[in-house]
Every structure is written in C-alpha cells, then in structure tokens.
Design a protein around this motif. Structure first.
Motif, PDB file in Angstrom:
ATOM      1  N   GLU A 709       0.828  -1.210   0.000  1.00  0.00           N
ATOM      2  CA  GLU A 709       0.000   0.000   0.000  1.00  0.00           C
ATOM      3  C   GLU A 709       0.865   1.266   0.000  1.00  0.00           C
ATOM      4  OE1 GLU A 709      -3.042   0.628  -1.145  1.00  0.00           O
ATOM      5  OE2 GLU A 709      -4.076  -0.575   0.366  1.00  0.00           O
ATOM      6  N   ASP A 710       2.127   1.133   0.427  1.00  0.00           N
ATOM      7  CA  ASP A 710       3.016   2.301   0.429  1.00  0.00           C
ATOM      8  C   ASP A 710       3.682   2.521  -0.930  1.00  0.00           C
ATOM      9  OD1 ASP A 710       4.854   0.267   0.283  1.00  0.00           O
ATOM     10  OD2 ASP A 710       5.823   0.691   2.202  1.00  0.00           O
ATOM     11  N   GLU A 744      -5.295 -12.869   0.960  1.00  0.00           N
ATOM     12  CA  GLU A 744      -6.403 -13.299   1.824  1.00  0.00           C
ATOM     13  C   GLU A 744      -6.854 -12.167   2.730  1.00  0.00           C
ATOM     14  OE1 GLU A 744      -5.688 -18.080   2.492  1.00  0.00           O
ATOM     15  OE2 GLU A 744      -4.586 -16.678   3.748  1.00  0.00           O
ATOM     16  N   ASP A 745      -5.891 -11.414   3.237  1.00  0.00           N
ATOM     17  CA  ASP A 745      -6.195 -10.279   4.116  1.00  0.00           C
ATOM     18  C   ASP A 745      -7.120  -9.295   3.383  1.00  0.00           C
ATOM     19  OD1 ASP A 745      -6.213  -8.120   5.823  1.00  0.00           O
ATOM     20  OD2 ASP A 745      -4.034  -7.966   6.033  1.00  0.00           O
ATOM     21  N   TYR A 746      -6.733  -8.893   2.168  1.00  0.00           N
ATOM     22  CA  TYR A 746      -7.560  -7.931   1.433  1.00  0.00           C
ATOM     23  C   TYR A 746      -8.942  -8.502   1.133  1.00  0.00           C
ATOM     24  CZ  TYR A 746      -4.182  -4.202   0.839  1.00  0.00           C
ATOM     25  OH  TYR A 746      -3.344  -3.156   1.079  1.00  0.00           O
ATOM     26  N   GLU A 750     -11.075  -6.118   3.347  1.00  0.00           N
ATOM     27  CA  GLU A 750     -11.410  -4.907   2.600  1.00  0.00           C
ATOM     28  C   GLU A 750     -12.457  -5.171   1.519  1.00  0.00           C
ATOM     29  OE1 GLU A 750     -10.518  -2.089   3.575  1.00  0.00           O
ATOM     30  OE2 GLU A 750      -8.772  -2.477   4.830  1.00  0.00           O
ATOM     31  N   TYR A 890      -8.571   3.102 -11.864  1.00  0.00           N
ATOM     32  CA  TYR A 890      -8.888   4.087 -10.824  1.00  0.00           C
ATOM     33  C   TYR A 890      -8.077   3.808  -9.559  1.00  0.00           C
ATOM     34  CZ  TYR A 890     -11.394   6.860  -7.424  1.00  0.00           C
ATOM     35  OH  TYR A 890     -11.693   7.750  -6.438  1.00  0.00           O
ATOM     36  N   ASP A 891      -7.911   2.514  -9.249  1.00  0.00           N
ATOM     37  CA  ASP A 891      -7.263   2.167  -7.977  1.00  0.00           C
ATOM     38  C   ASP A 891      -6.610   0.802  -8.095  1.00  0.00           C
ATOM     39  OD1 ASP A 891      -6.461   2.310  -5.351  1.00  0.00           O
ATOM     40  OD2 ASP A 891      -8.426   1.782  -4.486  1.00  0.00           O
ATOM     41  N   PHE A 892      -5.544   0.603  -7.392  1.00  0.00           N
ATOM     42  CA  PHE A 892      -4.961  -0.712  -7.117  1.00  0.00           C
ATOM     43  C   PHE A 892      -4.102  -0.549  -5.879  1.00  0.00           C
ATOM     44  CE2 PHE A 892      -2.254   1.357 -10.346  1.00  0.00           C
ATOM     45  CZ  PHE A 892      -1.020   1.393  -9.714  1.00  0.00           C
ATOM     46  N   ILE A 893      -3.702  -1.649  -5.265  1.00  0.00           N
ATOM     47  CA  ILE A 893      -2.943  -1.551  -4.014  1.00  0.00           C
ATOM     48  C   ILE A 893      -1.651  -0.764  -4.259  1.00  0.00           C
ATOM     49  CG2 ILE A 893      -1.711  -2.837  -2.216  1.00  0.00           C
ATOM     50  CD1 ILE A 893      -3.681  -5.168  -2.717  1.00  0.00           C
ATOM     51  N   GLY A 894      -1.500   0.329  -3.571  1.00  0.00           N
ATOM     52  CA  GLY A 894      -0.277   1.121  -3.676  1.00  0.00           C
ATOM     53  C   GLY A 894      -0.338   2.284  -4.634  1.00  0.00           C
ATOM     54  N   LYS A 895      -1.419   2.383  -5.399  1.00  0.00           N
ATOM     55  CA  LYS A 895      -1.468   3.419  -6.434  1.00  0.00           C
ATOM     56  C   LYS A 895      -1.336   4.829  -5.851  1.00  0.00           C
ATOM     57  CE  LYS A 895      -4.185   5.629 -10.004  1.00  0.00           C
ATOM     58  NZ  LYS A 895      -4.213   5.347 -11.432  1.00  0.00           N
ATOM     59  N   ARG A 896      -2.112   5.112  -4.820  1.00  0.00           N
ATOM     60  CA  ARG A 896      -2.120   6.472  -4.290  1.00  0.00           C
ATOM     61  C   ARG A 896      -0.725   6.871  -3.798  1.00  0.00           C
ATOM     62  NH1 ARG A 896      -1.140  10.541  -2.955  1.00  0.00           N
ATOM     63  NH2 ARG A 896      -2.303  12.251  -1.960  1.00  0.00           N
ATOM     64  N   SER A 897       0.034   5.873  -3.345  1.00  0.00           N
ATOM     65  CA  SER A 897       1.354   6.198  -2.793  1.00  0.00           C
ATOM     66  C   SER A 897       2.362   6.556  -3.875  1.00  0.00           C
ATOM     67  CB  SER A 897       1.885   4.998  -1.995  1.00  0.00           C
ATOM     68  OG  SER A 897       1.123   4.840  -0.819  1.00  0.00           O
ATOM     69  N   TYR A 899       2.220   8.816  -6.009  1.00  0.00           N
ATOM     70  CA  TYR A 899       2.412  10.262  -6.165  1.00  0.00           C
ATOM     71  C   TYR A 899       2.333  11.014  -4.833  1.00  0.00           C
ATOM     72  CZ  TYR A 899      -2.709  10.051  -6.765  1.00  0.00           C
ATOM     73  OH  TYR A 899      -4.056   9.793  -6.617  1.00  0.00           O
TER      74      TYR A 899
END
Ligand SMILES: [Zn+2]
Lengths: 1001, 91
Positions: A709-710, A744-746, A750, A890-897, A899
C-alpha cells in the motif's frame, strides 16, 4: 588426610552403594543419594570456588538451587563439559568429574586472589569507570578479565546427548512438593482434577520430609512420618502425575509454564546410553498452585563469606537428610527461631554446637528452652562482627548490640569454630509468581514481599505466600484450597498441631560493626561480590532506582539472580535513602528460575532438524547429478551443476552459454503458485496488480507487479488465465506464503464482497522450464500431439496438453529472454517429465542450469529479482518500469502512494545498468557507488544489486540503484573498494536483445 | 504465550496466530481524492495504547480467517473476539 564427617545413617542415603567421583583431580567417595555438595562436606571439603571479582575463597553456602558459590564445571570431556552447575543440586554418580571454575591456576592458589587485597581499588562500578576509557584499550583489558574471571568453560564439540520437548495440558499444576504442595496435589486429585505435581528435588516432601524433631507434630506424629503417609496416599491417584527432578523455569501469562525435567543426570555415564537427558515441558494449566517455599536469608556482616559459613537451614538439611556434619565446632548466628531448630537437630545427632549467637535480647519459646536444656551456650543480643580463616573459617568475634541495634557496644569475644550457620529469617520464593505478572505487597511486620494481585487463575500457598510456620500453613492452606478449587472440604481440617517455634524476629539488614563501613566486606551478593559498601557508594553517587543500583553494583546479576541477597540490598537502600521498602519495589525476576542448558531449549531441533527444508519433486535427480544447492526461503534449490572439477564460475559460464546457444533446462517448481477462481477473479487481479487484467484472453499469460500500500514493489510473477473465472498466479519462491497471506487479508477484510477463492498449489505442481533456440524442438518431441507453431502457440500463451496420459499445462513464458516453455505437471510426475526433456534434448546438448545461471541470464535482460534488486524502498517508477503501471485504472494496491511527495522525488534511488571500464572486472554485489571521491564526507549514491560476467556478451554487467540514476545515462561513476577504485559507466539495464528477437528465435 | 479464542475454531495457542495491527482502519474507497496528509493518516498512523486496544489477528496455522481482538496490552488479557465486519461488543 581428609576426615569423615558422616555422622548418622540416613534413610535417604544408601550406604551400601558407594560411589567414587573426582573433584579437582582427586578421587573421593560418597553414597547413592548424595549431592556433590553433601559428598564433599562429608569429606570435610568446604572450599569449592573463588568469587567472581575478588577471587576470595568460597565454600558451599546452601543445600539447594539458590546456591551462589558452589558452582562448578561438570565433566572434563570437550563435548559434555558444562559450566555453572550447582554442586548442591547435582546428584553424584559413578565417574562424576567436577572442578572449580572461577580460579586460575587452582582453587588453592588463585592468582586473582590479589584482587582481594586490591579491593579498595575495585569499588562498585569499577569496570564501568576504568575499562571504558580509552576505548581502544578494551581488547587488552578484556583478555585479562576473561582469563582471570570467566565463569566456566563452554563445550567445544557438539552435544552428544538427546533432549526433547513435550506439551502437557492439565487442570491443576502444583509447583513444589513440600508440605503445602502435597496437601494441594492430594486435594486436587481427590476432587477429580487432572493434576500434575512437580518438584526440582529427587524426593518429595520438601524440608518437612526430613523434619524428625519432637518439636513439631501433627496429630501427635512427628512431621516426617505424617507427611510420608500423605505422600504414599497421593501415589494412588491415577489422575495425578508426579514429576521429580523437574524445575519450573518460567511462568508466563495464561498459565503457560516451562519446566526442565532431568532424566539421566543422576545416572552413571554408561547408564545414560540412548536415553533422553533432559526434557523441556511446555505446560498449559487451567489452574496453577505455586508452593515453592521460602529461601533462608543470610545475615550481612563483615567477612560473612568464608568457606564454612552456611545457611543454618542448609546445615540442618545436611545433617538430617544426608547424615553429614558440616563441621565439628559449629556456631549458629540468628535473628529468629530457625537456628534453634537446626541446633536441636544437630544435638540429637551428636554434632557439637559451640554456641548460638542471637541478635534478639528478650526471647522466649519452647525451642529456645529446649536448646538451653541441652546446655547450648546462647549469646542473646549479640552480633558477629568479624570472621577469620582464609580458606576455612576458624574463629569469629562477637559483640553486644546496642538497644536500637545500630551499633555494637562492650568488648569483643572470640569463639573458635570451623562452621558458622547463619539465619536471617525467610524470604518467600515469589520468583515464579512475579514472572507470571503478579504484583507483590510488602508485609512490614516481618519485612517480606508476598503475593498480592494474581494475573491469572493461580494461587500461592504455604511459605511462598508468607505462611512460614506449621500453624500458619495448616490454618491457611486448606481454606485457600477449598476456595481456589471450589471444593467443600479437605483432609486437613481439625488437625492437632504442636509447634515449638515462635515467630519473633529482629530484622537488621546490615548488622553494625566496630569498623567503619569502608573497611568492611559484608557481602550482599556472593556470586557477584557486591558488598553493602558498594550499595552505599552507589547511593552516594546518586543512583536511586533499585534497577539502576542493581546494574551499577551488579547485585543480583549472577546466575543465581541474587536469590539470597536481593532483599538485603533493598533493605540497605531503603535504610540509607530513607525510603519505604514497599515503595521501593523489587527488581524484576526473569526466567529461567535456574539456568537451562541450550540442549533443553533446542530439544530435537538440531542438525538437519534445526529448520524444515523443502525439496522439489526433482530434487533427487539434482543430487544424483552432483548439483550444488542454495537455500531460497525454506527451499533447497539447485544452484549450479559443476562438471569435471569445474568451480562455480566455470560451471555458470558454461550453463549460461549453453542456454543461449542451444538449450537449457531449469527446475522452477519452487515458484509460488496460487489458484484463483471466482466470478470476480479478474477484478481482484486488477486491484492487486499495477497493470490491467480485464482484457487478458483465456489462454494468455501476463507479467504482473504487486505493490504494498506504500507503493513499494512487493512481489512479481506471471499469471495465466486458464478459464473465464480461473487464473493461476505465480509468485517469487521466497514470497509465496506472504503473498497468499496478503491477498487473503484484502479479500477478507477490505473486499469481502468479491467472489474470489484462493488456493495455494505450490506443492501440487512441478515446473520444468526448457529454454534456448532449440527448446521448441525438444518440447515438441516430449508432447508430439501439441501444435507448437508460433501462430498457434505464441509467446505469453498457454495450452493444456497430455504427456502420455498425464495432464499438463504448458506456458510459453520466459525469464531468460530466450524462446522457452514451462511444463507444469502434477508433482509426482515432475521427475519423469524432467527426464523425458533431458532425453529429448540430448541431441541438442540440453544443459541443466541452476539458480545462479538463471540470475545471470535474467540480468543480461535487465529483469529484476524482487528482494535482490529491490528492498522495499523501490517503486516501479524507481525500477524504470513505468510501462507496467496502469494510468487508466482508478485504484490498485499502492497506487495512491506513487504520487506522494516522497515517491515523486527526482533524486530517489533508481535502477540502472552499470558497465565497468575494464570489461573483465566484475563488481561486488553490495558495493557502494559514488561520484566524487574527493568530496568529504563522500556522498554515497547507491549500491550494486546484481553483478555477473556475461559469457554471451563477453563482458562484465551489473545492475545497481543510484540516486537520480535515470537521468545519468552515460555518466561515469566510481565503485570504491578496499584497495582500488573501479570506474563504471551508467547504462541501460537491458544489456542483451533489447528488441526481444530471441523470444521468437 | 496467550490463548486466543478464534471465533471459528475455538481456543488455540498464540503460536497458531499472527497479529495484524490496529483494527477498524478502513481502506479509503477513493484514495485518489485524498491529500498526501489524509493518505498518510491511513497508511502510517497507528495507535499504540497501554491498555485496551482493538487489534486484528489471523489464524494463520488454522482456519486462516481474520478477526478482531480486544486486548489489554498492559496484561495481555483478551476481553473479546469478534468476526470481521461485526461491531465490537459494547460491554
Ligand atoms: Zn480459526
């Protein structure tokens, strides 16, 4: 020369069974039932060791596991030798060899003894103060400190003994089989509880079992005979298990306890063959009853440490249990009635008592009257002020105490003696209780800490709870048991008690002397040579916290954890600093209660069982073909296959060349494989990988990069679409378990709305990878009915097939940059498919290659290895892999990080290729990369992550991470090595076949 | 080593489980709408309470299910366990 001090037959000693043993090279005799300590004392040997700091002669002090002085080196051979064994605990056996350990060259002449005369120069904190400066001298100091002080020797060869671990679950665990523990075990067992009773001794009954005096009775029976009957009764219960020679080492939360069971240490060496030596018991008890008893306190006065000075209770035990007199001219020094108990025991056995020094002035109890009746001389209101005799006490001097107990008055009286018993009252053994998280409270009336708040379902009973006397035990224990076990009655109500003991005690932590404190050596911690003076010095120097004083003076930091003297240390601090004992608190008692051997801790997890390792289904073939192996996670992977005396470099060069020139074959079975099914499988992949998966056709493969996610690269691998709602994902070998866990966690936390099912199938399939320009010809022979034409079976696609009747999945994917195929088959057919490929590839010189060649081949292509070229600080952008990050999703694990202000910095470390000026020079992986050697301090730009000599390019190639490396193409940099600088040029990380022509060659 | 009452399997040794940090931190539905600070709040900021703490645990060597645990970190007493998606018990 030596005397025989065996005075009376004891039923615990088998005098028909004579045992010979060696101590410091001399042969002595003892009997079955003796401990090393009792056998030495019977031979009139008190001097057994030297103290840690001052090298003062020290003797046996106690008769139990709390022994601070008599710690010896057991066995002389280099595999079984064991340091720090308490002579008071080890039972003698034929052929036992023991030696004193803290002395050099010998216990009788110890060079370090000079420290005793230098002691004014060795105050508390001496080591901290002196050896800290200058730091560069430390090596020299260390040599002398170790040589002259060391606490024993470690074995130099592997331990030949067998150890094991065992889990035990019980309703009630009773720790300690003294009178209270026996009462508890019987009550629990009688009421149907599955009960376990453990005791560190070889016998049951604690100190009561050798209490043969008329001064204590239950129902008009002498204590030991009353208790013997109880012990015989508990043996009848089938739901009660009894373990002797079993010492509880640790009491953890939730009633989880560790105990060491000694199984063979008391047997002669030849009786031990093929037997388990020690067992670590992992006990989970619903309820715990701690009945660990109490430890007698010493008294703190000048020179209270000479050989021949023992705890009064130890002298009693040696006489009653072992039939041994500790001396011929005995003196006892006490502040309570316990010493009279000893005196009467000795008197009954005809052992001479010169005098009892009692610091109490007005005393009156049946015990004292009994002593007086026997004409034992009692000095009331006196204290010992000094002792004499270097290697054995020969004299004491005593003086009268002032009314307030603060000073001595009158003139000195000398008393000759060869043994001095001291008794300062009792300290409850609350070690296990506090280990479990229990909180203590201080009882002012007799200055003891007792259990107060229990953190789990447990109680402390008997003297470890501060109920020391027979009356107190019999009046408190049954009621406590009824309440704790929720039972209606016990067998111990309405017992008729006779006890001559009176509880009065005159507690003086540091007894006054006619000398100033600076001139005294009043030992508080015998093992670490901490004196009352040291503690006072620490306080003068500003230490206040008990934990700080402990570390500064080393009080309580020996292998005995200060079991004897910790209370006195606290008392002296509290008196000197004017604080209350209860507010001062205690230091923390840590596990283990008594030292454990490493063997017990590791159990069977030694050698090949140290850690589990995983083998592929083709492993045997690799072994047969002389592969060298490397560990990857838990896997053993073929590393390279040396031929005709090749070294690693030569083998890897040959394998790499063969793979590109004709054909290579790799066992890729270790790659993680996760079967993904469900109507939302495509959506799930879209969310966990950086690239898009919606348009991947059935039968096609795609490489994916997974981030945290980072935004940092977490794992990579190829995923194949097997059906509309069915994928098979591959992960890195080392990352498989973590990737599955993360997915499995996700899914569970989530995105529980997604219809996706994950199954690890890593072990279910073997993977045989065939690569090189002739790979197609080889696999076509193995699977003749399959259409391998580029049109039907292009790169990054998959087909189901059959080899004979065995179903397999064939993927045309490549980690080497060569035209290649991976055949996945049910694991137990792996070796047969591998052999078929070898057979078919014979005419093309098919060459098995290992992980090293695989790494070299992929480095030529600039393919990363997650964990080697990345280290959890690399984003895909840092790796110059922008192409794999979807801009549309639009999204995937780590995308927001990707930028965040930190991840978009230009000067992040980025992956680049590195070419050496001299093409023959191969860089070291991990080497630093710099630009300017003259700059001070030199700025580190990054480091080399992968480096090889490429036989296909005929030059050295490397990958590395460099700050701002992306924009440094063609720039010259420096790799500084120990004795040279290597000039490199920043290059494209793809060194070979950038156009990917070979994939279709 | 404590005993954890897995809501799916019952009481098991702690060694069968893995801790997964603070509970009830929900991944933002629209990460792209968040400022760096807001994203950092989700990504990095965790409480480390001495006392009652809400935690995630997974029964790794068992049913592999994630669930929530209310634990007193000062003495390791587990006050309650409840499934993912459930509200913490109020008592
Ligand atoms: Zn479970």
């Amino acid at each position: 020369m030596t005397k025989n001090l065996r005075v009376k037959t004891s039923k615990f000693i088998d005098e028909t069974y004579k045992i010979s043993f060696k101590f410091n090279g001399t042969t002595y005799y003892g009997y079955k039932g003796d401990t090393l300590a009792s056998a030495l004392l019977a031979n009139d040997i008190h001097l057994v060791g030297r103290s840690f700091k001052y090298h003062r002669p020290r003797g046996i002090m106690t008769a139990g596991s709390e022994e601070p002085n008599a710690i010896i080196q057991l066995h002389s051979n280099s595999s079984r030798t064991e340091p720090n064994v308490r002579a008071t605990e080890i039972e003698i056996y034929e052929g036992l060899e023991a030696s004193s350990q803290n002395c050099w060259p010998s216990v009788n002449f110890d060079l370090g003894g000079v420290n005793n005369f230098l002691s004014p120069l060795l105050p508390a904190g001496f080591y901290y103060k002196t050896f800290m400066w200058p730091a560069s001298f430390w090596e020299k100091y260390e040599y002398f400190i170790r040589k002259s002080a060391g606490l024993g020797k470690s074995p130099t060869e592997p331990d030949p003994d067998i150890y094991e671990h065992r889990y035990i679950h019980c309703d009630v665990l009773v720790v300690g089989a003294g009178i209270s523990g026996i009462m508890a075990a019987k009550t629990a067992a009688k009421n149907g509880f599955k009960t376990l009773l453990v005791d560190e001794k070889s016998y049951l009954g604690g100190s009561t079992i050798y209490q043969d005096s008329e001064q204590f009775k239950i129902n008009n029976q002498i204590l030991n005979s009353w208790l013997e009957k109880e012990i015989n009764e508990i043996k009848k219960f089938e739901n009660l298990e009894v373990k002797t020679r079993t010492s509880v080492a640790a009491f953890h939360g939730y009633n989880f306890l560790l105990a060491r069971e000694n199984l063979t240490d008391h047997l002669s060496i030849d009786q031990r063959t093929n037997k388990t030596r020690q067992r670590l018991l992992k006990i989970r008890a619903k309820k715990v009853i701690t009945a660990t008893g109490a430890l007698e306190r010493p008294l703190i006065f000048d020179n209270n440490d000479r050989p021949g000075i023992l705890l009064s209770s130890a002298i009693e035990k040696y006489a009653n249990l072992f039939g041994v007199a500790c001396g011929e001219k005995n003196v006892l020094f006490t502040n309570n009635d316990s010493a009279y108990e000893t005196a009467i025991s000795l008197y009954q056995k005809g052992i001479n008592i010169e005098a009892i020094i009692d610091n109490r002035e007005e005393i009156d109890s049946k015990l004292i009257k009994e002593a007086e009746k026997n004409n034992i001389k009692i000095y009331k209101g006196f204290t010992v002020v000094n002792t004499f005799g270097y290697k054995r006490i020969n004299k004491i001097s005593i003086m009268q105490l002032s009314k307030d107990g603060q000073k001595v008055v009158g003139s000195k009286i000398s008393i000759a003696c060869d043994c001095l018993g001291i008794s300062g009252g009792w300290t409850p053994a609350v070690h296990l209780f506090t280990q479990s998280g229990g909180k203590l409270k201080f009882r002012d009336e007799d200055q003891v800490f007792i259990p107060n708040i229990y953190p789990s379902d447990q109680i402390s009973i008997g003297s470890c709870n501060g109920d020391f006397t027979l009356d107190e035990i019999i009046s408190s224990v049954p009621n406590k048991l009824k309440e704790f076990l929720n039972v209606k009655k016990t067998d111990y109500e309405n017992l008729e008690i006779y006890s001559a003991f009176n509880k009065s005690k005159r507690n003086i932590w540091l007894l006054p002397s006619d000398k100033v404190i600076g001139k005294t050596k009043s030992f508080v911690d015998y093992q670490n040579d901490a004196t009352a003076k040291d503690i006072k010095l620490a306080l003068r120097e500003g230490f206040r916290s008990i934990e700080h004083v402990k570390r500064y003076t080393t009080t309580g930091m020996g292998t005995d954890q200060g079991k004897l003297g910790n209370m006195h240390a606290l008392g002296i601090i509290s008196e000197t600093a004017g604080s209350k004992m209860g507010e001062l608190g205690t230091t923390t008692f840590r596990p283990p209660y008594t030292p454990l051997t490493f063997g017990t801790i590791v159990g069977r997890n030694v050698g090949e069982y140290f850690d589990i390792f995983r083998k592929t289904p083709i492993h045997d073939w690799h072994v047969k073909n002389k592969a060298e192996f490397e560990n990857v996670g838990q896997w053993k992977r073929a590393w390279y296959y040396p031929k005709d005396g090749e070294n690693m470099h030569e083998a890897v060069q040959r394998e790499s060349k063969a793979a590109r020139d004709s054909a290579g074959i790799l066992d890729a079975s270790t790659l993680g494989k996760i079967d993904i099914q469900g109507t939302d499988a495509s959506e799930f992949l879209n969310r966990v990988y950086t690239n898009s998966w919606s348009k991947l056709a059935i039968g096609k493969c795609r490489y994916g990069l997974m981030l945290n996610e980072d935004g940092m690269v977490y794992d990579d691998g190829v995923t194949t679409r097997l059906g509309e709602n069915h994928y098979i994902m591959t992960t890195t070998t080392g990352g498989a378990a973590n990737v599955l866990g993360k997915l499995e966690d996700y899914l569970q936390t989530e995105w529980p709305e997604l219809d996706v099912y994950l199954t690890s199938v890593t072990d279910h399939y073997a993977t045989v990878s065939v690569c090189g320009p002739n790979s197609k010809k080889i696999v076509s022979q193995v699977i003749p009915e399959l259409d391998f034409s580029d049109e039907s079976f292009p790169h990054m696609s998959f087909k189901n097939a059959k080899i004979d009747k065995i179903k397999c999945r064939v993927m045309r994917i490549s980690f080497t940059g060569e035209h290649s195929y991976e055949i996945n088959v049910q694991a137990n057919y792996g070796k047969s498919v591998w052999e078929k490929c070898m057979e078919a590839g014979k005419e093309f010189n098919i060459t098995p290659y290992g992980t090293e060649t695989m790494h070299l081949l992929r480095a030529e292509k600039g393919f990363i290895i997650v964990g080697q070229d990345t280290d959890a600080t690399m984003t895909p952008i840092d790796l110059q892999m922008d192409w794999i990050v979807s801009k549309k999703k639009y999204d995937f694990i780590g995308k927001r990080s990707l930028y965040r202000s930190d991840t978009i910095r230009d000067d992040r470390k980025q992956l680049v290729g590195l070419l050496t000026e001299n093409p023959e020079e191969v860089l070291e992986e991990g080497a630093q990369i710099i630009a300017d050697i003259k700059k001070s301090p030199v700025e580190m730009l990054g480091h080399v992550t992968s480096s090889y000599y490429s036989p296909n390019l005929k030059k050295s190639i490397a990958l590395g991470v460099v700050k701002g490396g992306k924009n440094m193409m063609g720039q010259k940099l420096i790799i500084p090595m120990e004795n040279k600088q290597i000039n490199v040029t920043v290059a494209d990380p793809v060194f070979l076949d950038k156009e990917n022509k070979r994939l279709n060659a | 080593m404590f005993v954890i009452n897995c809501p799916y399997c019952g009481e098991r040794e702690q060694s069968e489980f893995k801790a997964g940090g603070e509970a009830h931190i929900v991944r933002p539905k629209q990460p792209t709408e968040l400022s760096d600070d807001q994203w950092a709040e989700y990504l990095f900021m965790r409480k480390n309470i001495k006392g009652i703490q809400f935690e995630r645990w997974v029964h790794t060597h068992g049913c592999r299910k994630w669930f929530n645990v209310i634990r007193d970190t000062s003495n390791d007493v587990i006050k309650a366990v409840y499934k993912m998606g459930e509200k913490p018990p109020t008592k």
